[in-house]
Design an enzyme around this catalytic site. Sequence first.
Site, PDB file in Angstrom:
ATOM      1  N   GLU A  41       0.825  -1.210   0.000  1.00  0.00           N
ATOM      2  CA  GLU A  41       0.000   0.000   0.000  1.00  0.00           C
ATOM      3  C   GLU A  41       0.854   1.253   0.000  1.00  0.00           C
ATOM      4  O   GLU A  41       0.553   2.227  -0.703  1.00  0.00           O
ATOM      5  CB  GLU A  41      -0.934  -0.006   1.217  1.00  0.00           C
ATOM      6  N   CYS A 196     -12.315   1.872 -16.182  1.00  0.00           N
ATOM      7  CA  CYS A 196     -12.797   3.215 -15.862  1.00  0.00           C
ATOM      8  C   CYS A 196     -11.605   4.151 -15.694  1.00  0.00           C
ATOM      9  O   CYS A 196     -11.411   4.791 -14.669  1.00  0.00           O
ATOM     10  CB  CYS A 196     -13.646   3.186 -14.590  1.00  0.00           C
ATOM     11  N   CYS A 203     -16.411   2.216 -21.445  1.00  0.00           N
ATOM     12  CA  CYS A 203     -17.761   2.018 -20.913  1.00  0.00           C
ATOM     13  C   CYS A 203     -18.463   0.783 -21.491  1.00  0.00           C
ATOM     14  O   CYS A 203     -19.173   0.088 -20.765  1.00  0.00           O
ATOM     15  CB  CYS A 203     -18.590   3.270 -21.132  1.00  0.00           C
ATOM     16  N   CYS A 206     -17.845  -2.212 -19.410  1.00  0.00           N
ATOM     17  CA  CYS A 206     -17.867  -2.010 -17.959  1.00  0.00           C
ATOM     18  C   CYS A 206     -19.029  -2.767 -17.317  1.00  0.00           C
ATOM     19  O   CYS A 206     -20.174  -2.640 -17.760  1.00  0.00           O
ATOM     20  CB  CYS A 206     -17.987  -0.528 -17.638  1.00  0.00           C
ATOM     21  N   CYS A 212     -24.267   3.338 -13.653  1.00  0.00           N
ATOM     22  CA  CYS A 212     -23.372   4.496 -13.724  1.00  0.00           C
ATOM     23  C   CYS A 212     -24.099   5.692 -14.323  1.00  0.00           C
ATOM     24  O   CYS A 212     -24.567   5.637 -15.465  1.00  0.00           O
ATOM     25  CB  CYS A 212     -22.130   4.162 -14.552  1.00  0.00           C
TER      26      CYS A 212
END
Length: 360
Positions: A41, A196, A203, A206, A212
């Site tokens: 991370e 995205c 799109c 997706c 969305c």
Amino acid sequence: MALAEERLGLAQLLLPWYRDHGRHELPWRQTRDDYALWLAEVLLQQTQVRTALPYYGRFLSAFPSWQDLASAPLDAVLAQWSGLGYYARARNAHRAAQMVVQEHGGRFPPTMAAAMALPGVGRSTAAAVLASAYGQDQAILDANARRVLFRAAGLVGEPRSSTNDRKLWRIAEAETPAGAAHDYNQAIQDLGAVLCRAARPDCPNCPVQSRCRAAALPKRRELPREGDRSARPRRYATLLLARDDGGRVLLQRRPERGIWGGLWSLPSLDDEQILVDSSLRAQVLERYAAAVGLVLHEQSLGPVQRHTFSHFSLEYAVLHASLRVQAVADKGSPLLCWDLAAALQLGLPSPIRRLLEQLD
DNA sequence: TAATCGTGGTT
DNA sequence: TAACCAAGATT
């Protein structure tokens, strides 16, 4: 805000997609070790997966555990971080490891409050580690999740405004499914990275297109600009590349605060403009000699080069010089001569490493 | 709140 | 070339 309270129901669409199309091969997805997951991370903060990937394996090999990292010299940590940027992360990670060993029994603290008390661990990083290492239901809001949720919820305005920041965290928490936060967090990050995207979102492929609000808009591809940041200011410097008779190179450790904090770099003389006038070079040498206490002989002034930082652009030229007196020998001095091979083992900024690699 | 803090890839 | 962007945190 009625908009923010409405559940989009992303998880039930996202999780099946993730099982089939997620980036399961990423190395930090092969472990549940709290140290390795925290490290991933931190390495990935403001850094693309592609860039951080080679650092992850090398860092884990050099420092396999909290204890190894905590007991390592900071110089060794910075050397591993060399080239990755945002070096405060390395200094913070080093201190965080020491805190984990000394105050938390060698285990990543299992609560948000304690986790966020570690240097370099903010809300999103803490949540990511608690979800991945301990299976807690914690929502993240990294750049990927932020972009996906901003579009899906049909938010307007600046994505980083405090108002939208509050809305996005609320949405992120509402959408994170109980019992599957880890997979969901990975899934929304993969969606943001693979489909995205900031530019040219895909799109048609997706899985959450039906939920969305931005997908139906003609300008779905566009995200609001970050407040038009004025052009990066330009700064100027002359870097001194001084070598002694043995070919050793003079390096200076930079102060912990500021750019390239704690790294070894060439002595730098900041200036108001780049030194292209040869009549000014003598002044530079004198100033160096006075500041450093060395006898230098100029050989050549290299071409003007540019290095772009996050918030300013640096124009610099490298002044090659021979070092007559080996005056800076005392330990603890921030100014030392190094054999080339040894220098390349230090924590060096990227342009300095490239420069030294071209010598001899 | 707004700056500060790297670097490499893409457009 | 220049702008934009990235698994953000800190002060």
